[in-house]
Design a protein around this motif. Structure first.
Motif, PDB file in Angstrom:
ATOM      1  N   GLY A  36      56.533  60.742 -15.003  1.00 30.32           N
ATOM      2  CA  GLY A  36      55.864  60.109 -16.133  1.00 30.32           C
ATOM      3  C   GLY A  36      56.671  60.233 -17.420  1.00 30.32           C
ATOM      4  O   GLY A  36      56.893  59.250 -18.118  1.00 30.32           O
ATOM      5  N   SER A  37      57.133  61.457 -17.709  1.00 28.91           N
ATOM      6  CA  SER A  37      57.869  61.618 -18.971  1.00 28.91           C
ATOM      7  C   SER A  37      59.178  60.840 -18.934  1.00 28.91           C
ATOM      8  O   SER A  37      59.619  60.306 -19.951  1.00 28.91           O
ATOM      9  CB  SER A  37      58.169  63.082 -19.286  1.00 28.91           C
ATOM     10  OG  SER A  37      57.558  63.926 -18.400  1.00 28.91           O
ATOM     11  N   PHE A  38      59.788  60.786 -17.771  1.00 24.15           N
ATOM     12  CA  PHE A  38      61.061  60.076 -17.662  1.00 24.15           C
ATOM     13  C   PHE A  38      60.875  58.578 -17.903  1.00 24.15           C
ATOM     14  O   PHE A  38      61.598  57.966 -18.689  1.00 24.15           O
ATOM     15  CB  PHE A  38      61.674  60.326 -16.279  1.00 24.15           C
ATOM     16  CG  PHE A  38      63.074  59.812 -16.167  1.00 24.15           C
ATOM     17  CD1 PHE A  38      64.132  60.516 -16.736  1.00 24.15           C
ATOM     18  CD2 PHE A  38      63.328  58.616 -15.512  1.00 24.15           C
ATOM     19  CE1 PHE A  38      65.419  60.026 -16.657  1.00 24.15           C
ATOM     20  CE2 PHE A  38      64.621  58.117 -15.428  1.00 24.15           C
ATOM     21  CZ  PHE A  38      65.670  58.835 -16.006  1.00 24.15           C
ATOM     22  N   ILE A  39      59.881  57.996 -17.240  1.00 26.76           N
ATOM     23  CA  ILE A  39      59.649  56.558 -17.393  1.00 26.76           C
ATOM     24  C   ILE A  39      59.271  56.217 -18.825  1.00 26.76           C
ATOM     25  O   ILE A  39      59.761  55.253 -19.409  1.00 26.76           O
ATOM     26  CB  ILE A  39      58.532  56.087 -16.427  1.00 26.76           C
ATOM     27  CG1 ILE A  39      58.994  56.189 -14.983  1.00 26.76           C
ATOM     28  CG2 ILE A  39      58.092  54.654 -16.759  1.00 26.76           C
ATOM     29  CD1 ILE A  39      59.961  55.123 -14.531  1.00 26.76           C
ATOM     30  N   ASN A  98      58.073  51.220 -13.350  1.00 26.45           N
ATOM     31  CA  ASN A  98      57.786  51.459 -14.764  1.00 26.45           C
ATOM     32  C   ASN A  98      56.287  51.380 -15.005  1.00 26.45           C
ATOM     33  O   ASN A  98      55.668  52.307 -15.542  1.00 26.45           O
ATOM     34  CB  ASN A  98      58.528  50.418 -15.606  1.00 26.45           C
ATOM     35  CG  ASN A  98      58.177  50.520 -17.078  1.00 26.45           C
ATOM     36  OD1 ASN A  98      57.104  50.104 -17.480  1.00 26.45           O
ATOM     37  ND2 ASN A  98      59.078  51.093 -17.861  1.00 26.45           N
ATOM     38  N   SER A  99      55.703  50.295 -14.551  1.00 25.94           N
ATOM     39  CA  SER A  99      54.275  50.097 -14.759  1.00 25.94           C
ATOM     40  C   SER A  99      53.462  51.191 -14.066  1.00 25.94           C
ATOM     41  O   SER A  99      52.426  51.635 -14.576  1.00 25.94           O
ATOM     42  CB  SER A  99      53.879  48.721 -14.226  1.00 25.94           C
ATOM     43  OG  SER A  99      52.503  48.571 -14.234  1.00 25.94           O
ATOM     44  N   PHE A 105      48.547  44.653 -16.939  1.00 25.43           N
ATOM     45  CA  PHE A 105      49.122  43.488 -16.276  1.00 25.43           C
ATOM     46  C   PHE A 105      49.786  42.565 -17.315  1.00 25.43           C
ATOM     47  O   PHE A 105      50.902  42.069 -17.108  1.00 25.43           O
ATOM     48  CB  PHE A 105      48.029  42.760 -15.495  1.00 25.43           C
ATOM     49  CG  PHE A 105      48.522  41.637 -14.616  1.00 25.43           C
ATOM     50  CD1 PHE A 105      49.863  41.539 -14.256  1.00 25.43           C
ATOM     51  CD2 PHE A 105      47.639  40.690 -14.121  1.00 25.43           C
ATOM     52  CE1 PHE A 105      50.310  40.514 -13.433  1.00 25.43           C
ATOM     53  CE2 PHE A 105      48.084  39.661 -13.304  1.00 25.43           C
ATOM     54  CZ  PHE A 105      49.415  39.575 -12.967  1.00 25.43           C
ATOM     55  N   THR A 106      49.128  42.376 -18.446  1.00 23.88           N
ATOM     56  CA  THR A 106      49.752  41.532 -19.471  1.00 23.88           C
ATOM     57  C   THR A 106      51.005  42.209 -20.028  1.00 23.88           C
ATOM     58  O   THR A 106      51.973  41.538 -20.367  1.00 23.88           O
ATOM     59  CB  THR A 106      48.783  41.206 -20.617  1.00 23.88           C
ATOM     60  OG1 THR A 106      48.415  42.408 -21.275  1.00 23.88           O
ATOM     61  CG2 THR A 106      47.541  40.504 -20.130  1.00 23.88           C
ATOM     62  N   MET A 107      50.992  43.554 -20.085  1.00 28.58           N
ATOM     63  CA  MET A 107      52.199  44.259 -20.526  1.00 28.58           C
ATOM     64  C   MET A 107      53.345  43.998 -19.549  1.00 28.58           C
ATOM     65  O   MET A 107      54.497  43.812 -19.958  1.00 28.58           O
ATOM     66  CB  MET A 107      51.959  45.775 -20.606  1.00 28.58           C
ATOM     67  CG  MET A 107      50.893  46.216 -21.581  1.00 28.58           C
ATOM     68  SD  MET A 107      51.237  45.721 -23.266  1.00 28.58           S
ATOM     69  CE  MET A 107      52.351  47.014 -23.734  1.00 28.58           C
ATOM     70  N   VAL A 108      53.012  44.000 -18.256  1.00 27.55           N
ATOM     71  CA  VAL A 108      54.032  43.726 -17.237  1.00 27.55           C
ATOM     72  C   VAL A 108      54.609  42.328 -17.453  1.00 27.55           C
ATOM     73  O   VAL A 108      55.829  42.144 -17.438  1.00 27.55           O
ATOM     74  CB  VAL A 108      53.443  43.874 -15.816  1.00 27.55           C
ATOM     75  CG1 VAL A 108      54.381  43.274 -14.780  1.00 27.55           C
ATOM     76  CG2 VAL A 108      53.189  45.332 -15.502  1.00 27.55           C
ATOM     77  N   ILE A 109      53.736  41.347 -17.662  1.00 35.76           N
ATOM     78  CA  ILE A 109      54.215  39.985 -17.907  1.00 35.76           C
ATOM     79  C   ILE A 109      55.171  39.982 -19.108  1.00 35.76           C
ATOM     80  O   ILE A 109      56.201  39.310 -19.098  1.00 35.76           O
ATOM     81  CB  ILE A 109      53.019  39.036 -18.183  1.00 35.76           C
ATOM     82  CG1 ILE A 109      52.154  38.889 -16.936  1.00 35.76           C
ATOM     83  CG2 ILE A 109      53.506  37.673 -18.678  1.00 35.76           C
ATOM     84  CD1 ILE A 109      52.761  38.078 -15.824  1.00 35.76           C
TER      85      ILE A 109
END
Lengths: 220, 260
Positions: A59-62, A99-100, A154-158
């Motif tokens: 988590g911290s890495f991503i 990432n997500s 999901f919108t962040m992924v887009i």
């Protein structure tokens, strides 16, 4: 400046295909994200400390590195490091999905903390095996309680898929770049692209609200 | 592997079977001792009511019986199976012991029917049709056969608690634990739940109930156990317990509870 949308629209076929590609990549990446996020959630609650520690580091890495760098690493470094040769499509989806996943895991953790202790106790008292407790009792309720946050994710992924244009994927942003290089109409093309992004993200949000309305009767 | 049953504690064969046997059990939360030297034997078909002031360890005691709480020393044997770290024993005991909670704890995302189907299908490996028939039977018994397709939030508190009882019964348990089943209910719904429990008692279910309903204790219990400060202070048949309590703390408690 004279805007010539009417001239551009007949030529905007590539934008349409780019948008479809964006949606397609986004959907799969989101699926990967939910899968990874759920896995991370289960690992975080595992009895093995090594798994729990891994989740923290992951988590911290991503969250501590730029998404663009993660994508480039997946594309350029994975093959030489591991010998697995994946194309830009797989690399891109993996990078965005992983990432997500870290963010999805955080969202799910929040949802999990809101599940009353009594749910665990009732499931245990019935003698349900751990796996069933998670997949039949806890996770459905967790997912239900975080629908709005997941839809937002999901919108962040887009919105990070344009970064995939750097590894040769012709998604909506790359398609518009190619189109304005050809037509010399960047303002019109990019406005159209922005509009399409907006329509995609807005539809997803609406869909999320619909999902939530539909399942309101479950609420305690 | 076959479970090794320890020799029966009561050698006479026609005596009722020991269902729960707790001996010298102690439980701590860190340094704080919540249960001290608990000894309790419950025979088949026996109805036990546990009462006592809040914080006296009543709920903790019955939650130890199906391992929702861990005890630190002493022995608990449930239906011949010793309750230890062994996950297999714990699972086996849990499939024999049904429990109802103060807050019902129905699964809100599942319908009444699905709530009842889950455990029989995934623990007992019953087919859906067999489990459904069973669930219908028990839902009828608790008098809510026509709500099977509703979600718990669409039912009243009393109905939810009766569904919870039906859900537990669908595992066909040999012992039922009730942890203050009526404490979270509106007064007008208490009776419907108590009636269901009485019917269960009449049919010979072994029951251990933590409750403040002294009327229920008087009517249904074979034995009333009074707890205070983590200890069993007094244990007697209801007649003796209410009519002639021996311990001072019991007397005081009953005075307070029965005053009005």
């Amino acid at each position: 400046m004279d805007l010539q949308f009417l001239d551009i629209i007949p030529k905007s076929g590539p934008l349409f295909w780019g948008a479809l590609y964006t949606l397609f990549v986004g959907l799969i990446a989101c699926g990967v994200g939910i899968f990874v996020g759920t896995g991370l959630l289960l690992m975080r609650n595992s009895r093995f400390w090594l798994l729990r520690t891994f989740v923290g580091i992951y988590g911290s890495f991503i969250r501590g590195t730029p998404a663009l760098v993660q994508i480039l690493v997946f594309y350029y470094a994975l093959a030489p490091l591991t010998g697995i040769n994946i194309g830009p499509f797989t690399a891109g989806i993996m990078a965005v999905g992983f990432n997500s996943g870290a963010y999805v895991a955080e969202i799910l953790r929040g949802g999990l903390s809101r599940i009353p202790k009594g749910q665990w106790e009732a499931a245990e008292a019935l003698g349900l095996p751990k796996r069933k407790v998670w997949f039949k009792i806890i996770l459905p309720q967790v997912f239900h309680s975080v629908i709005p946050l997941l839809v937002n994710e999901f919108t962040m992924v887009i919105k990070i898929t344009p970064l995939l244009s750097t590894i040769t994927l012709v998604e909506l942003t790359r398609a518009s770049q190619m189109l304005y290089n050809e037509t010399f109409r960047p303002v019109e093309v990019l406005s159209l692209a922005a509009l399409i992004y907006f329509i995609i993200c807005f539809s997803i949000s609406q869909f999320g609200e619909h999902l939530q309305r539909r399942s309101r009767k479950y609420r305690l | 592997m076959e479970t090794v049953h320890p020799p029966a504690l009561n050698p006479t064969s026609d005596a009722p079977k020991v269902m729960v046997d707790i001996r010298h059990m102690n439980k701590f939360y860190g340094d704080f001792q919540v249960l001290t030297d608990i000894n309790l034997t419950v025979h088949a078909r026996e109805r036990i009511v546990i009462c006592g002031p809040s914080g006296s360890g009543k709920s903790t005691l019955i939650r130890c019986i199906n391992r929702l709480e861990e005890h630190q020393d002493g022995d608990i044997v449930v239906d011949g199976i010793p309750l230890t770290e062994d996950v297999k024993n714990i699972d086996q005991i849990r499939s024999e012991v049904g429990m109802c909670f103060q807050q019902f704890n129905l699964f809100p995302h599942l319908t009444v029917m699905e709530n009842c189907l889950l455990a029989p299908m995934s623990v007992r490996n019953m087919s859906r049709s067999a489990a459904e028939a069973l669930a219908r039977r028990y839902l009828e018994k608790v008098k809510i056969p026509d709500q099977a397709e509703k979600y718990p939030s669409q039912l009243s508190g009393g109905q939810q608690q009766r569904v919870a009882i039906a859900r537990a019964l669908c595992m066909q348990p040999r012992i039922m634990l009730f942890d203050e089943p009526t404490s979270a209910l509106d007064p007008e719904m208490i009776n419907e739940v108590l009636e269901t429990m009485e019917e269960l008692a009449r049919e010979g279910m072994t029951m251990i109930c933590v409750t403040h309903e002294m009327g229920f204790a008087r009517k249904v219990a074979d034995r009333v156990v009074f707890m205070d400060q983590g200890q069993i202070v007094e244990s007697a048949a209801p007649k003796t317990f209410f009519g002639n309590p021996k311990n001072e703390r019991t007397q005081k408690f009953l005075q307070q509870v029965l005053q009005h």
